[in-house]
Design an enzyme around this catalytic site. Structure first.
Site, PDB file in Angstrom:
ATOM      1  CD  GLU A  18      -2.218   1.056   3.203  1.00  0.00           C
ATOM      2  OE1 GLU A  18      -4.085   2.110   2.800  1.00  0.00           O
ATOM      3  OE2 GLU A  18      -2.086   0.562   3.423  1.00  0.00           O
ATOM      4  CE  LYS A  34      -6.862   0.854   4.193  1.00  0.00           C
ATOM      5  NZ  LYS A  34      -6.512   1.615   4.410  1.00  0.00           N
ATOM      6  CB  CYS A  62      -3.739  -1.870   4.694  1.00  0.00           C
ATOM      7  SG  CYS A  62      -2.727  -1.773   6.317  1.00  0.00           S
TER       8      CYS A  62
END
Length: 281
Positions: A42, A113, A154
């Site tokens: 990321e 995300k 993440c």
């Protein structure tokens, strides 16, 4: 079938050009291992002050993407750009986007995300990713080298619902590129990744950022690849570099046959429980 994969560990800073150049150099190094896929973490483009982070965002087909597409074509290897900032529709915000490129240099899929890290611990830390990031809404499963891969980033790893949906859509490999915080990462990172692998009977490919970045952040590292039984197949040491593992899909089939937990789900009960809850509203 076997898919040979490397997870690359970076220490991106507040210099975008330097970060991208170093990431491409690491891809070059890793490619000597005769790989099918190289996965990057990321925020490979920039880690630093938020006002600068907004400024580095590019358009849908920006220069950074094009450089990685060219590298994939040059080396004949698929590349997961763990995430970069892409200009969004909301003023003052960008998308945190993961991009999967095949060995021909074509974009196979992208994922924005979904779950944003917003925390306020008085006297300790206040961090609101949603101040600058526009959340995605799509669940993304793509085909790569004849296998189904599910995309995430993440903080998503703390939300098992997403990964179950990816598995139900056919994912056999789960990507979790991250810049996981050092404080929580030392206790939670491996546990969460292994849980996602075990409960969904998937390989997990999790490249991460390592070390400090300005103005005061620090990332956990410990990039790893995990098999569908929950075993850590490869884990990076605490430095910039890469590790390699082979994903053997015969093992995945064996695990799913011997422990048929995906087949033993009670979707009828889950649907009934939801319907009863909705009727009480």
């Amino acid at each position: 079938m076997i898919m040979r994969v490397a997870v690359c560990q970076l220490n991106s800073q507040d210099d975008k050009e330097k970060n991208v150049t170093e990431a491409l150099e690491l891809v070059d190094r890793a490619s000597r291992e005769q790989l099918d896929l190289i996965a990057l973490p990321e925020y490979l483009d920039f880690q630093g002050p938020r006002e600068q982070a907004l400024a580095v965002a590019e358009g849908e087909n920006g220069e950074t993407l094009q450089r990685f597409q060219a590298k994939a074509r040059e080396l004949g290897v698929a590349i997961l750009m763990g995430s970069v900032r892409v200009q969004g529709a909301s003023e003052g915000k960008v998308l945190n986007r993961s991009i999967l490129i095949d060995k021909s240099g074509d974009v196979v899929a992208h994922y924005d995300k979904t779950h944003l890290y917003d925390v306020d611990l008085p006297g300790r830390v206040t961090y609101k990713e949603s101040d600058t990031i526009e959340p995605g809404r799509d669940i993304v499963v793509a085909s790569l080298e004849g296998r189904k891969v599910g995309m995430s980033i993440c903080y998503d790893v703390r939300f098992p619902e997403l990964y179950r949906l990816l598995a139900l859509e056919g994912a056999q490999v789960l990507f979790v590129p991250a810049a996981f915080a050092l404080y929580t990462g030392r206790d939670h990172w491996e546990v969460l990744l292994r849980a996602r692998a075990i409960e969904n009977q998937c390989f997990v490919v999790a490249p991460g950022q390592i070390g400090p970045y300005p103005p005061s952040g620090a990332c956990n590292g410990r990039s790893m690849i995990i098999d569908p039984w929950g075993n850590v197949m490869a884990q990076a040491p605490d430095r910039v570099g890469y590790v390699v593992a082979e994903l053997e899909f015969d093992l995945l089939d064996k695990v799913r046959a011997e422990m048929p937990s995906l087949q033993n789900r009670r979707a009828d009960v889950y649907a009934l429980a939801k319907a009863m809850k909705d009727s009480d509203k």
